[in-house]
Scaffold this active site. Sequence first.
Site, PDB file in Angstrom:
ATOM      1  N   CYS A 185      13.840  11.427   5.430  1.00 38.80           N
ATOM      2  CA  CYS A 185      13.794  11.012   6.837  1.00 38.80           C
ATOM      3  C   CYS A 185      15.135  11.197   7.530  1.00 38.80           C
ATOM      4  CB  CYS A 185      13.319   9.569   6.955  1.00 38.80           C
ATOM      5  SG  CYS A 185      14.364   8.367   6.099  1.00 38.80           S
ATOM      6  N   GLU A 201      10.107   2.205  10.401  1.00 36.41           N
ATOM      7  CA  GLU A 201      11.111   3.249  10.213  1.00 36.41           C
ATOM      8  C   GLU A 201      10.362   4.566  10.285  1.00 36.41           C
ATOM      9  OE1 GLU A 201      12.669   6.118   8.905  1.00 36.41           O
ATOM     10  OE2 GLU A 201      13.475   5.309   7.039  1.00 36.41           O
ATOM     11  N   LYS A 243       0.848  -1.189   0.000  1.00 35.97           N
ATOM     12  CA  LYS A 243       0.000   0.000   0.000  1.00 35.97           C
ATOM     13  C   LYS A 243       0.882   1.236   0.000  1.00 35.97           C
ATOM     14  CE  LYS A 243      -1.585   2.981   2.330  1.00 35.97           C
ATOM     15  NZ  LYS A 243      -1.739   4.394   1.795  1.00 35.97           N
ATOM     16  N   GLU A 284      10.309  17.024  13.806  1.00 32.88           N
ATOM     17  CA  GLU A 284      10.618  17.078  12.380  1.00 32.88           C
ATOM     18  C   GLU A 284       9.783  18.139  11.675  1.00 32.88           C
ATOM     19  OE1 GLU A 284      11.816  13.173  10.086  1.00 32.88           O
ATOM     20  OE2 GLU A 284       9.988  12.833  11.222  1.00 32.88           O
TER      21      GLU A 284
END
Length: 492
Positions: free
Chosen positions: A281, A247, A172, A380
Amino acid sequence: MGLLIDGHWCQAASGATRTITCPADGHVVGSVPEAGEVDTVRAIEAARRAFDSTSWRTTSSLERSRLLLAVADRLESETQTVAAAESADTGKRLVESRYDVADVVSCFRYFAGLIPKDSGRVIDTGNPTTISRVQHEPVGVCGLITPWNYPLLQASWKVAPALAAGCTFVLKPSELTPHTSILLMQYLVDAGMPAGVGNLVLGAGPTAGAPLSSHPDIDMVSFTGGLATGRRIMEAASATVKKVALELGGKNPNIVFADADWDAAVDNALTAVFLHSGQVCSAGARLIVEESIHDDFVDALVEAAEGIRLGGPYDEKAQTGALISAAHRDKIADYVAKALKEGATLRCGGREPDGHADGFFYLPTILDGCTASMTCVQEESFGPVLTVETFRTEAEATAIANDTYYGLAGGVWTSDASKAQRVANALRHGTIWINDFHPYLPQAEWGGFKQSGVGRELGAQGFGEYLETKHVYQNLDPKPSGWFDVSAKEAR
């Protein structure tokens, strides 16, 4: 083409579709089916049947290797087509997408070569009449959920080892960037992937994605994305005690000592945070610079950052591209505004650029005078925003860099090799670059400490996420144990 379920391309059961537009200029890329829970459950059932009732999981390692190599060759030959699809969905520059395709090819080839090497091991029992073997078997049906920033690359990090291990899967991708996943699945079908082994559903996480972490027929879920979603996936998977690999990003420090190579450190500090407009990331979004060089170093960064040219995929003069959406751009703007309220100093950027009304762009931004207590340092932005902190001693630099609940990656810049190794060893992050930033190898494990995730991708350990370990003990000369007297009359 749209959803791939049990070897057949199909539309969503509801008939719903989603229009995909390019974030760089707003042009319509295409329309794809919008799957719901019923479609994902159908895909899971197909993958379950393919694992339990076909010969796929016992297919020879050479056959699985052949499949991966065929896909690698196809991707390489179709680089321009695949890169164009990636750039159209993400808005990134075409040259970056070409690099991504090359990395995907390397990933498939690496796992193709790794398969024949995993033959388990024989244990010395000390008894010549027994054989003890530890062997590895596919974990089963895998739910693979991938993000929008590197759609094809992140899919390859999951699909390649899953197939190499003999698993079946449901992929997905992000609902915003589906087209390279569609191409990948078509190439797998063309290369001979049996029906049901690989399935593709397109749609939003709460509907199309949710069953992949909760359905009892999923044995393992691998997710790359945000921390909040990762927590929800882990919680949902716990009900059936699934294997989980997550992750979840990072707030990655880039430490620059006064003795670093000046030009290389400045150049790479820019690349660390502004590559792909910071939508990485492992972006080095947290500059930690020695106090004695702070002023000159940050001045050099500001001057260079103000010269970075933004543009779309086919703008040959562009150095970085668009953000994924208007909502994401607004989130970054709010992040910068909050940083300024907390006391950060805006050195450059901090707004949308002129001349890009049709796309979602944000200027490379540098926030100086930051401390670890600020939200902008701990959270972030996932955008082109660099925060700057200072240190005086090696111990202070390490302490500042570790002052985060993330632990994905980090960089160290110094000409002192001993100091570089000391700092690298002290940092609690999964990847450390010394005098470099961003390169990775498919042979080397990738993943984070602390809340940057669980498990690893790539490398032998990344392959191991898709395997179960079984111990088989065989007695070649069976005899009664004598523990119970089975010959006694009472026993009869």
